[in-house]
Structure formats: structure tokens, C-alpha cells
Design a protein around this motif. Structure first.
Motif, PDB file in Angstrom:
ATOM      1  N   GLY A 151       0.804  -1.205   0.000  1.00  0.00           N
ATOM      2  CA  GLY A 151       0.000   0.000   0.000  1.00  0.00           C
ATOM      3  C   GLY A 151       0.838   1.257   0.000  1.00  0.00           C
ATOM      4  O   GLY A 151       2.062   1.214   0.098  1.00  0.00           O
ATOM      5  N   ALA A 152       0.142   2.393  -0.117  1.00  0.00           N
ATOM      6  CA  ALA A 152       0.821   3.699  -0.169  1.00  0.00           C
ATOM      7  C   ALA A 152       1.171   4.122   1.252  1.00  0.00           C
ATOM      8  O   ALA A 152       0.502   4.940   1.874  1.00  0.00           O
ATOM      9  N   GLN A 153       2.245   3.555   1.770  1.00  0.00           N
ATOM     10  CA  GLN A 153       2.670   3.841   3.135  1.00  0.00           C
ATOM     11  C   GLN A 153       3.063   5.310   3.283  1.00  0.00           C
ATOM     12  O   GLN A 153       3.611   5.917   2.359  1.00  0.00           O
ATOM     13  N   PRO A 154       2.810   5.908   4.443  1.00  0.00           N
ATOM     14  CA  PRO A 154       3.288   7.270   4.673  1.00  0.00           C
ATOM     15  C   PRO A 154       4.806   7.287   4.815  1.00  0.00           C
ATOM     16  O   PRO A 154       5.419   6.246   5.101  1.00  0.00           O
ATOM     17  N   PRO A 155       5.445   8.441   4.623  1.00  0.00           N
ATOM     18  CA  PRO A 155       6.910   8.500   4.700  1.00  0.00           C
ATOM     19  C   PRO A 155       7.474   7.921   5.992  1.00  0.00           C
ATOM     20  O   PRO A 155       8.500   7.224   5.978  1.00  0.00           O
ATOM     21  N   GLU A 156       6.797   8.171   7.117  1.00  0.00           N
ATOM     22  CA  GLU A 156       7.338   7.703   8.398  1.00  0.00           C
ATOM     23  C   GLU A 156       7.386   6.180   8.501  1.00  0.00           C
ATOM     24  O   GLU A 156       8.263   5.637   9.185  1.00  0.00           O
ATOM     25  N   SER A 157       6.475   5.484   7.819  1.00  0.00           N
ATOM     26  CA  SER A 157       6.525   4.016   7.823  1.00  0.00           C
ATOM     27  C   SER A 157       7.779   3.520   7.118  1.00  0.00           C
ATOM     28  O   SER A 157       8.445   2.587   7.576  1.00  0.00           O
ATOM     29  N   PHE A 158       8.100   4.152   5.989  1.00  0.00           N
ATOM     30  CA  PHE A 158       9.330   3.790   5.287  1.00  0.00           C
ATOM     31  C   PHE A 158      10.561   4.145   6.130  1.00  0.00           C
ATOM     32  O   PHE A 158      11.501   3.350   6.226  1.00  0.00           O
ATOM     33  N   VAL A 159      10.536   5.318   6.744  1.00  0.00           N
ATOM     34  CA  VAL A 159      11.670   5.735   7.575  1.00  0.00           C
ATOM     35  C   VAL A 159      11.915   4.729   8.692  1.00  0.00           C
ATOM     36  O   VAL A 159      13.058   4.313   8.941  1.00  0.00           O
TER      37      VAL A 159
END
Length: 218
Positions: free
Chosen positions: A200-208
Motif C-alpha cells: 500500500g501507499a505507506q506514509p513517509p514515516e513508515s518507510f523511515v
């Protein structure tokens, strides 16, 4: 020495959430570029592999596919437009007009990665998303694909050869099968270091947060 994080971004250029997810991913990478190297590979997935030439009206397609009313589809599209803007994509205010087959776009992305490397492939990926969602023009018209290639600084004559000679068809089909056989049925799907899956389109903080964990483990 900085660790390298490999990212396989499985997506379709006709997927609005893939644009949002990519923009958010790039924001996360920018935040941690001093801590790790990031190697992003774009992998093919077709949302509508059987879509005939000419495509289908987008509202008609989405109401049929998801069982929604026209008003619900329009509300969803407004929400996606707002999230896309935060992620760095200014979608066309009237939305995409039609839904198209994207196989030719995936062949060009494979070519770009194969012959020019991941950075140029990333540039072309962004321009193809811009073509469909921001310019809202036809993906069936190869001139629009070539225009995206030109904006990416790639060889348009070579791109025309790829399109006309059906190059990389076998390779794209094989990659598509690899990911569908692995159980991926929705996009974007993001695989980190061949081990960890984010969907899904994870928010930036999830990737961080995911990147920080991988950096600590390295």
C-alpha cells in the motif's frame, strides 16, 4: 561505510496509489540518504492486463470494478489527489479520463533499467506517472510514451525501436509472473532487501521506520 538497502517497487503506472507510495518513498529516502544508500528497482504489475486498445472510461471502470456509485468514485479521487499532492504529484484536476493497458510502459521501464540503470529508470517511472495522472493523456498513444522518454533524457529513437519491435516483452512477462506467483495481488508492494514486504501507499514515516531497522541490523 553506508549499508545499501535494495528496494523492489512492484507497481503499475496506471495505479494512483503507486504514485502516492512512490512520492512518500522518495521523501523517506531523502531523510536517510546520509545513513544508507538506496537502490530502487521498478518491477512490473498490470492492473488491467486484458484492457483492449482504446481503454475504458475511468468512472465507468471504477464503478464496475468496485461496486461504487459515481459520487463515491469522485470522492475517492479527490482524496487521492490531495494525498498525491503531498507526495509531490499534482494530479489533473479533472482526473484521468480513461483506463488503459500499460504493457508498453512496462517494457520501456525494463529497457531503461537494463540499458541506463536504476536512476534513469526512476526518472522515467516518474514521467510515466506524470503522463497518466498529471497530464491525463492516453497511454495507448505511443507519442505520449515517447514524450515521457524525452523528458527523462533518454534516447527517444531507441525507445521507438523498443516499442515497434516488441522488445523486452518476454522479460516483462517473466517478472510479472515472478511477483504474482510470490503472492502479490495488489500494488504498490514494496520489498526491502528481498525479505521484507510493505504493501500500500505507506506514509513517509513508515518507510523511515523500516529503513532505520534495516540500518541498525546492518
Amino acid at each position: 561505510m553506508k549499508p545499501t538497502i535494495k528496494i523492489d517497487f512492484v507497481s503499475d503506472v496506471a495505479c494512483p496509489w503507486c504514485a502516492v507510495g512512490l512520492g512518500n518513498l522518495n521523501q523517506a529516502i531523502a531523510q536517510l540518504s546520509d545513513k544508507a544508500n538506496f537502490e530502487v528497482h521498478f518491477r512490473p504489475f498490470e492492473l488491467n492486463p486484458k484492457m483492449p486498445l482504446g481503454g475504458q472510461d475511468a468512472i465507468e471502470h471504477l464503478t464496475e470494478k468496485y461496486g461504487l456509485t459515481v459520487e463515491q468514485v469522485q470522492a475517492n479521487q479527490a482524496n487521492i489527489r490531495a494525498q498525491a499532492l503531498e507526495a509531490g504529484f499534482e494530479f489533473h484536476p479533472e482526473g484521468r479520463k480513461r483506463v488503459y493497458n500499460t504493457f508498453d510502459a512496462h517494457r520501456l521501464l525494463h529497457w531503461a533499467g537494463q540499458e541506463f540503470g536504476v536512476e534513469k529508470q526512476a526518472t522515467l517511472k516518474k514521467e510515466l506517472l506524470n503522463t497518466y495522472f498529471c497530464l491525463a493523456v492516453s497511454l495507448d498513444d505511443q507519442e505520449n510514451l515517447i514524450a515521457a522518454v524525452t523528458r527523462s533524457g533518454l534516447d527517444k529513437d531507441r525507445a521507438q525501436e523498443v516499442l515497434q519491435n516488441n522488445e523486452f516483452s518476454k522479460e516483462v512477462r517473466e517478472e510479472e509472473s515472478t511477483y504474482t506467483n510470490a503472492g502479490i495481488s495488489s500494488v504498490p508492494s514494496i520489498i526491502l532487501n528481498d525479505q521484507y514486504l510493505l504493501q500500500g501507499a505507506q506514509p513517509p514515516e513508515s518507510f523511515v521506520n523500516a529503513f532505520k531497522e534495516l540500518i541498525q541490523k546492518s
